[in-house]
Design a protein around this motif. Structure first.
Motif, PDB file in Angstrom:
ATOM      1  N   THR A   1      -4.773  -0.906  -2.895  1.00  0.00           N
ATOM      2  CA  THR A   1      -3.677   0.039  -3.099  1.00  0.00           C
ATOM      3  C   THR A   1      -3.417   0.204  -4.588  1.00  0.00           C
ATOM      4  O   THR A   1      -4.017  -0.478  -5.430  1.00  0.00           O
ATOM      5  CB  THR A   1      -2.396  -0.446  -2.396  1.00  0.00           C
ATOM      6  OG1 THR A   1      -1.929  -1.640  -3.048  1.00  0.00           O
ATOM      7  CG2 THR A   1      -2.663  -0.751  -0.930  1.00  0.00           C
ATOM      8  N   GLU A   2      -2.451   1.089  -4.934  1.00  0.00           N
ATOM      9  CA  GLU A   2      -2.120   1.306  -6.349  1.00  0.00           C
ATOM     10  C   GLU A   2      -1.580   0.045  -7.010  1.00  0.00           C
ATOM     11  O   GLU A   2      -1.756  -0.159  -8.214  1.00  0.00           O
ATOM     12  CB  GLU A   2      -1.080   2.444  -6.464  1.00  0.00           C
ATOM     13  CG  GLU A   2      -1.631   3.816  -6.176  1.00  0.00           C
ATOM     14  CD  GLU A   2      -0.596   4.897  -6.438  1.00  0.00           C
ATOM     15  OE1 GLU A   2       0.492   4.571  -6.959  1.00  0.00           O
ATOM     16  OE2 GLU A   2      -0.892   6.070  -6.129  1.00  0.00           O
ATOM     17  N   SER A   3      -0.931  -0.823  -6.208  1.00  0.00           N
ATOM     18  CA  SER A   3      -0.366  -2.046  -6.782  1.00  0.00           C
ATOM     19  C   SER A   3      -1.426  -3.097  -7.081  1.00  0.00           C
ATOM     20  O   SER A   3      -1.187  -4.029  -7.846  1.00  0.00           O
ATOM     21  CB  SER A   3       0.696  -2.628  -5.839  1.00  0.00           C
ATOM     22  OG  SER A   3       0.094  -3.037  -4.616  1.00  0.00           O
TER      23      SER A   3
ATOM     24  N   PRO B   1      -5.461  -2.406  -7.380  1.00  0.00           N
ATOM     25  CA  PRO B   1      -6.717  -1.666  -7.183  1.00  0.00           C
ATOM     26  C   PRO B   1      -7.934  -2.597  -7.113  1.00  0.00           C
ATOM     27  O   PRO B   1      -7.958  -3.656  -7.735  1.00  0.00           O
ATOM     28  CB  PRO B   1      -6.791  -0.775  -8.428  1.00  0.00           C
ATOM     29  CG  PRO B   1      -5.417  -0.761  -8.998  1.00  0.00           C
ATOM     30  CD  PRO B   1      -4.809  -2.085  -8.645  1.00  0.00           C
ATOM     31  N   GLU B   2      -8.943  -2.163  -6.358  1.00  0.00           N
ATOM     32  CA  GLU B   2     -10.194  -2.929  -6.243  1.00  0.00           C
ATOM     33  C   GLU B   2     -10.819  -3.182  -7.610  1.00  0.00           C
ATOM     34  O   GLU B   2     -11.361  -4.249  -7.859  1.00  0.00           O
ATOM     35  CB  GLU B   2     -11.190  -2.160  -5.367  1.00  0.00           C
ATOM     36  CG  GLU B   2     -10.941  -2.270  -3.879  1.00  0.00           C
ATOM     37  CD  GLU B   2     -11.627  -3.481  -3.276  1.00  0.00           C
ATOM     38  OE1 GLU B   2     -12.371  -4.178  -3.989  1.00  0.00           O
ATOM     39  OE2 GLU B   2     -11.412  -3.728  -2.074  1.00  0.00           O
ATOM     40  N   GLU B   3     -10.740  -2.202  -8.512  1.00  0.00           N
ATOM     41  CA  GLU B   3     -11.412  -2.342  -9.805  1.00  0.00           C
ATOM     42  C   GLU B   3     -10.784  -3.406 -10.690  1.00  0.00           C
ATOM     43  O   GLU B   3     -11.437  -3.903 -11.622  1.00  0.00           O
ATOM     44  CB  GLU B   3     -11.466  -1.000 -10.546  1.00  0.00           C
ATOM     45  CG  GLU B   3     -10.135  -0.318 -10.751  1.00  0.00           C
ATOM     46  CD  GLU B   3      -9.832   0.692  -9.644  1.00  0.00           C
ATOM     47  OE1 GLU B   3      -9.108   1.668  -9.937  1.00  0.00           O
ATOM     48  OE2 GLU B   3     -10.332   0.506  -8.502  1.00  0.00           O
ATOM     49  N   THR B   4      -9.550  -3.796 -10.408  1.00  0.00           N
ATOM     50  CA  THR B   4      -8.965  -4.902 -11.166  1.00  0.00           C
ATOM     51  C   THR B   4      -9.204  -6.244 -10.470  1.00  0.00           C
ATOM     52  O   THR B   4      -9.121  -7.290 -11.106  1.00  0.00           O
ATOM     53  CB  THR B   4      -7.451  -4.700 -11.354  1.00  0.00           C
ATOM     54  OG1 THR B   4      -6.800  -4.698 -10.077  1.00  0.00           O
ATOM     55  CG2 THR B   4      -7.162  -3.389 -12.071  1.00  0.00           C
TER      56      THR B   4
ATOM     57  N   ASP C   1      -5.904 -10.411 -11.443  1.00  0.00           N
ATOM     58  CA  ASP C   1      -6.388  -9.041 -11.607  1.00  0.00           C
ATOM     59  C   ASP C   1      -6.988  -8.792 -12.985  1.00  0.00           C
ATOM     60  O   ASP C   1      -7.102  -7.642 -13.432  1.00  0.00           O
ATOM     61  CB  ASP C   1      -5.258  -8.039 -11.328  1.00  0.00           C
ATOM     62  CG  ASP C   1      -3.990  -8.340 -12.123  1.00  0.00           C
ATOM     63  OD1 ASP C   1      -4.052  -9.202 -13.028  1.00  0.00           O
ATOM     64  OD2 ASP C   1      -2.948  -7.727 -11.824  1.00  0.00           O
TER      65      ASP C   1
END
Length: 376
Positions: free
Chosen positions: A62-64, A66-69, A26
């Protein structure tokens, strides 16, 4: 060749890039390629496989996780691979957690629908991954698996799970994966059955299997064994012919089947040297000019003063090589001079084998077609 497509279904984390302890790549800092993967995938690009990335990414979006990471490291990985001409034809990413039991999550085949329509030869395709779930995926797809694990540890897992028939290779070295897949392309088994003969030829251009020759004609067996030794190939020939009539049908049909096996084993011909050879043998000299360019031409300049050498008629040597050239779709020019008939014909077979060795040699770092036309 059945005309169907074939694919390499390749896992991502732990197979292409190193999987970190928290199992999430990530950040760019976590991006690290598995040793040897880039050169191996680049060397396989000419074998006709589509590259399909197939990966479970727990909780992606999800929050665990995220797509951006996820995206920066993923896109950097793809850009780095593309810089070495490694590109994926398809990417299958399942974002579910294992606890959800989704049919799209490996080893389930829910996201592989387009590959199950009959357009793909799954039996000739592979799943490459570092987990047992990848081997199970191969079983579920009807493909074969390559497990990227240390051999002893991985083999124990496979045996315990009863997946030995599915898993074709266990290794932790991508160089071995590439060598295995290249060798797969370079084999052929061809059979021919007529009212006069029943012939089966198995050929491995990289010499990875034991050889055995049995035609019922002792001297002919001896000459075919020269091809094994001097071409560096593995060759099995099982021939049953009407030798009570004469040797003609057996020799001719072995040549036809052997030529067809050479043609098939050469496959795409990408990276081969294509050409090849002259050699002396005692008082004789033999010259063989060979081109696996796909066009057929045959020239023969050798005469024999004896009717037979051993138990084989000398008139059949020309016929053998002519039939082989036609079946292998090659240019083959043969000439020989000398006093000893045995040495002369053995020199021809050895020169042919050495020419073949040169011509089938393949540069593992270049899979270009050896033709300015771009096609053979």
């Amino acid at each position: 060749m059945n005309g169907k497509k074939k694919a390499l279904f390749i896992d991502r984390d732990g197979t292409i890039i190193v999987e970190p302890a928290d199992e999430q790549v990530d950040s760019l800092e976590k991006l690290e390629f598995v040793p040897g993967v880039i050169s191996a995938l680049a060397s396989l690009s000419g074998l006709g496989y589509e590259y399909v990335m197939a990966t479970n990414q727990d909780g992606l979006g999800t929050e665990s996780f995220p797509e951006e990471t996820f995206r920066p490291a993923h896109e950097k990985m793809l850009k780095t691979l593309a810089g070495e001409d490694v590109r994926f034809d398809d990417m299958l990413i399942d974002p579910t957690f294992e606890s959800e039991g989704a049919p799209t999550r490996k080893p389930g085949i829910g996201m592989f629908g387009r590959y199950l329509t009959g357009e793909y030869d799954l039996a000739a395709s592979y799943v490459i991954g570092d987990r047992l779930t990848d081997v199970l995926l191969a079983r579920n797809l009807g493909a074969r698996a390559i497990l990227l694990q240390p051999r002893e540890h991985g083999a124990a897992q496979i045996a315990e799970a009863g997946l030995s028939e599915v898993c074709a290779l266990v290794t932790d070295r991508w160089a071995e994966v590439a060598a295995f897949l290249r060798a797969e392309e370079r084999t052929a088994v061809v059979s021919r059955s007529t009212r006069e003969t029943q012939i089966t030829v198995s050929l491995d251009l990289d010499g990875l299997a034991p050889s055995s020759i049995s035609t019922g004609i002792g001297f002919f067996d001896h000459m075919l064994e020269q091809i094994v030794h001097h071409a560096g190939v593995s060759l099995s020939v099982e021939a049953h012919g009407d030798l009570q009539v004469d040797e003609h049908h057996t020799v001719e049909d072995v040549a036809i089947v052997l030529g067809e096996a050479i043609f098939r084993a050469l496959g795409s011909k990408r990276g081969i040297e294509r050409y090849g050879y002259a050699l002396p043998m005692d008082e004789c000299r033999a010259l063989v000019l060979l081109d696996f360019g796909g066009r057929i031409d045959f020239e023969w300049d050798a005469e024999f003063r004896r009717e037979k050498v051993g138990d084989m008629p000398t008139e059949m040597f020309r016929h053998f090589f002519k039939s082989l050239a036609e079946s292998a779709r090659c240019n083959l020019h043969v000439s020989a001079r000398g006093e000893n008939e045995h040495h002369k014909i053995e020199g021809i077979f050895k020169a042919f084998a050495r020419a073949m060795r040169m011509a089938i040699a393949r540069n593992v770092f270049s899979y270009e077609l050896p033709s300015s036309k771009g096609v053979l």
